[in-house]
Scaffold this active site. Sequence first.
Site, short mmCIF file in Angstrom:
data_model
loop_
_atom_site.label_atom_id
_atom_site.label_comp_id
_atom_site.label_asym_id
_atom_site.label_seq_id
_atom_site.Cartn_x
_atom_site.Cartn_y
_atom_site.Cartn_z
CE LYS A 86 -4.88 1.25 0.39
NZ LYS A 86 -5.76 0.22 -0.49
CG ASP A 89 -6.78 3.92 -1.07
OD1 ASP A 89 -7.40 2.28 -0.40
OD2 ASP A 89 -7.58 4.37 0.31
P1 NDP Z 1 -13.14 8.31 -2.79
O1 NDP Z 1 -12.08 9.29 -2.83
O2 NDP Z 1 -13.45 7.88 -4.30
O3 NDP Z 1 -13.90 8.07 -2.53
C1 NDP Z 1 -13.87 8.41 -0.23
C2 NDP Z 1 -15.48 8.73 0.05
O4 NDP Z 1 -15.22 8.39 1.56
C3 NDP Z 1 -15.68 10.17 0.15
O5 NDP Z 1 -17.07 10.13 -0.54
C4 NDP Z 1 -14.95 10.83 1.10
O6 NDP Z 1 -15.53 11.88 1.16
C5 NDP Z 1 -15.05 9.92 1.86
N1 NDP Z 1 -14.41 9.87 3.12
C6 NDP Z 1 -12.90 10.13 3.28
N2 NDP Z 1 -12.53 10.16 4.01
C7 NDP Z 1 -13.88 10.45 4.81
C8 NDP Z 1 -13.49 10.79 6.44
N3 NDP Z 1 -12.05 11.05 6.76
N4 NDP Z 1 -14.22 10.93 7.02
C9 NDP Z 1 -15.69 11.31 6.14
N5 NDP Z 1 -15.99 10.50 4.98
C10 NDP Z 1 -15.12 10.47 4.79
O7 NDP Z 1 -11.98 6.82 -2.26
P2 NDP Z 1 -12.82 4.81 -2.54
O8 NDP Z 1 -14.23 5.29 -1.92
O9 NDP Z 1 -12.34 4.87 -3.78
O10 NDP Z 1 -12.39 4.16 -1.30
C11 NDP Z 1 -13.58 4.15 0.38
C12 NDP Z 1 -12.91 3.17 1.15
O11 NDP Z 1 -13.09 1.65 0.19
C13 NDP Z 1 -11.48 3.06 1.53
O12 NDP Z 1 -11.81 2.81 3.13
C14 NDP Z 1 -10.78 2.44 0.83
O13 NDP Z 1 -9.70 1.98 1.51
C15 NDP Z 1 -11.20 1.77 0.24
N6 NDP Z 1 -11.62 0.65 -0.19
C16 NDP Z 1 -11.71 0.87 -2.38
C17 NDP Z 1 -10.99 0.51 -3.07
C18 NDP Z 1 -11.11 0.84 -4.53
O14 NDP Z 1 -11.05 0.25 -5.24
N7 NDP Z 1 -11.12 2.07 -4.97
C19 NDP Z 1 -11.22 -1.30 -3.01
C20 NDP Z 1 -11.16 -1.75 -1.72
C21 NDP Z 1 -11.69 -0.29 -0.77
P3 NDP Z 1 -15.09 14.24 1.01
O15 NDP Z 1 -15.30 13.06 -0.02
O16 NDP Z 1 -15.78 14.57 1.74
O17 NDP Z 1 -13.45 13.65 1.16
O1 2IT Z 2 -8.32 -1.46 -0.50
C1 2IT Z 2 -7.11 -1.77 -1.38
O2 2IT Z 2 -7.60 -3.48 -1.89
C2 2IT Z 2 -8.05 -1.42 -2.65
N1 2IT Z 2 -7.55 0.23 -2.82
C3 2IT Z 2 -7.93 -1.20 -3.64
C4 2IT Z 2 -5.68 -2.26 -4.98
C5 2IT Z 2 -5.40 -2.50 -5.81
O3 2IT Z 2 -4.39 -2.54 -6.36
O4 2IT Z 2 -6.97 -2.74 -6.51
#
Ligand code: NDP
Ligand code: 2IT
Length: 444
Positions: free
Chosen positions: A126, A166
Site C-alpha cells: 500500500k 484508493d
Molecule cells: P473515494 O476517494 O472515491 O471516496 C471516499 C469517500 O469517503 C468520499 O465520499 C469521502 O468524502 C469519504 N471519506 C474519506 N475520508 C473520510 C473521512 N475521514 N471521514 C468521512 N468521510 C470520508 O475513495 P474510495 O471509494 O475508493 O474508497 C473508500 C474506501 O474503500 C476506503 O476505505 C478504501 O480504502 C476502500 N477501498 C477502495 C477500493 C477501490 O477500489 N477504490 C478497493 C477496496 C477498498 P469526501 O469527498 O468529503 O472526502
Molecule cells: O484497498 C484496496 O484493495 C484497494 N484500494 C484496491 C487495490 C488495487 O490494487 O486495486
Amino acid sequence: MSYVDEVIARVIEKNPGEPEFHQAVKEVLESLRVVVEANEEKFRKDALLERLVEPERQFKFRVPWVDDKGQVQVNTGYRVQFNSAIGPYKGGLRLHPSVNIGIIKFLGFEQIFKNSLTGLPIGGGKGGSDFDPKGKSDREVMAFCQSFITELYRYIGADTDVPAGDIGTGAREIGYMYGQYKRLTGLYEGVLTGKGLSFGGSLARTEATGYGLLYLTQELLKLNGKDINGMTAAVSGSGNVATYAIQKAQQLGVKVVTCSDSNGWVYDPDGIDVAALKEIKEVKRARLTEYKNYRPNSEYHEGRGVWSVKVDLALPCATQNELHLEDAQQLVANGVTAVCEGANMPTTLEATEYLQKNGVIFAPGKAANAGGVATSALEMSQNSERLSWSFDEVDAKLKDIMVNITHNMADAAERYGMAGNYVAGANIAGFEKVVNAMNAQGIV
Ligand code: NDP
Ligand code: 2IT
C-alpha cells in the site's frame, strides 16, 4: 503469555503512534489464535508472526511540486511493500491529508490477507501521500502525481509492485502517474491498475469494488437463508466504492436510502439517484449539499448520521473507524440484518464485537471489498497477454471470485468451530495460503 499476545504487545511497543496499525494487527492475530495455538512451537521457532507483522520494506520520500500561484509545496510519499510470499506487491495509493505511515501499514497489512482471499497471485502492499487532491486544479494534481512517480518509479514494476487507486486516487491520478512512469522508464507495462480503457485499463475495474461488495453480500445472505431482493440499505461515502455499491444494490432490488461525504449525509426516502450522485461527485467534484437540487424530496444533514436510519443492510464505504459502538447499538436496535464493509476497517473493534454478539451477519472488508483488487489482478492478466476482455467476461469472473470468497471464509470459520464468525473465517482463509508459501520459501 501466549505467542499471539507477545507479538501484539511487541507490535504496539515497536510501532508507537500507529493506532490503526495496532488495531489491524490485533483484529487479525486475535482471530488466528486457534490456528497459531495448533502450531505454536513451530511458528514461534520460525518467528512466523514476527515476520508477518514486519513489512519486507518501506519507502518514505519527499514530493515537491509547484502550485498554481508559483508556490512550492512539499508532501510526504509512502510505499510499504508488506509481503510478497504469494505474488508481486499489490495495493492502492491513498491521497488524503490524514495519511501517515501507520495508516499505510494498516492498509498494507490488511491487503496481504485480502489479496490471498481473491485466490489470485498477488502479495500485499500500500502507499500514498498526505497530498489532498480536493480543491486542486488538474494542473496541480498532475504536478503532484509526476513528482510522486519520479521518486516511486524505481521501486515499482509490472512484476514487482503494482499500485492502484484508493481514497483520493481515481482515473485522473492513475493516468498522470502512468504517463510519468512511461516517460521515465520507456516501458509500456501494466505497472498500475485502474488505468483508462484506451491505455490498458480493464472494463469493470471502476465498478468492481462496489459490485463485488454486493455480490458477496447477496451470497452471504443466501447462505443464511435470506433474500437480498426487497431489502433497504444505508451506505456511507459517495466515492468510487459507494457509488457502484449503490448502483449494484439497486440492480439487485435493494433500496439504498443514504450516502455521505466528510461533511454530511443525505437521506433520500425514494432511493439514492445514482446518476445525480455521479454528476455531483465525478463530473463537478462538488459536495453532497448539491444533491437536494436534483432530488427536492431528499434531506441533507451536516455531520454524521447514516447509521441512525432504520435499514436491513449497512454498507460502510467511506473510511476506517467510521462505524462506532453507538452506531452498532443503533443499528441493532433498528433490527439490522447484515453489515458488510466496502471500506477498509470502517467498523471499530468494539462495534464489530457488538454486532457479532447480537446476531448481525458481519462481513469484514478484507473479504467484502476484495473485488477491487481482484479485478486489478485481472487487469494485470489482460496486460500480460496484451488483450482486453469484455465487460461481461470480467464481471462474471468478479462474481465467481466473490462467491468463492464467501464460501471460503464461511468454511474456514466452520472448520475451526466458529461458524458464522466471518471475521475469523476471512483471516484464517487468507492466512493459510500466505503461511504455506512463507514456510515453503524458507527464512526470507
Ligand atoms: P473515494 O476517494 O472515491 O471516496 C471516499 C469517500 O469517503 C468520499 O465520499 C469521502 O468524502 C469519504 N471519506 C474519506 N475520508 C473520510 C473521512 N475521514 N471521514 C468521512 N468521510 C470520508 O475513495 P474510495 O471509494 O475508493 O474508497 C473508500 C474506501 O474503500 C476506503 O476505505 C478504501 O480504502 C476502500 N477501498 C477502495 C477500493 C477501490 O477500489 N477504490 C478497493 C477496496 C477498498 P469526501 O469527498 O468529503 O472526502
Ligand atoms: O484497498 C484496496 O484493495 C484497494 N484500494 C484496491 C487495490 C488495487 O490494487 O486495486
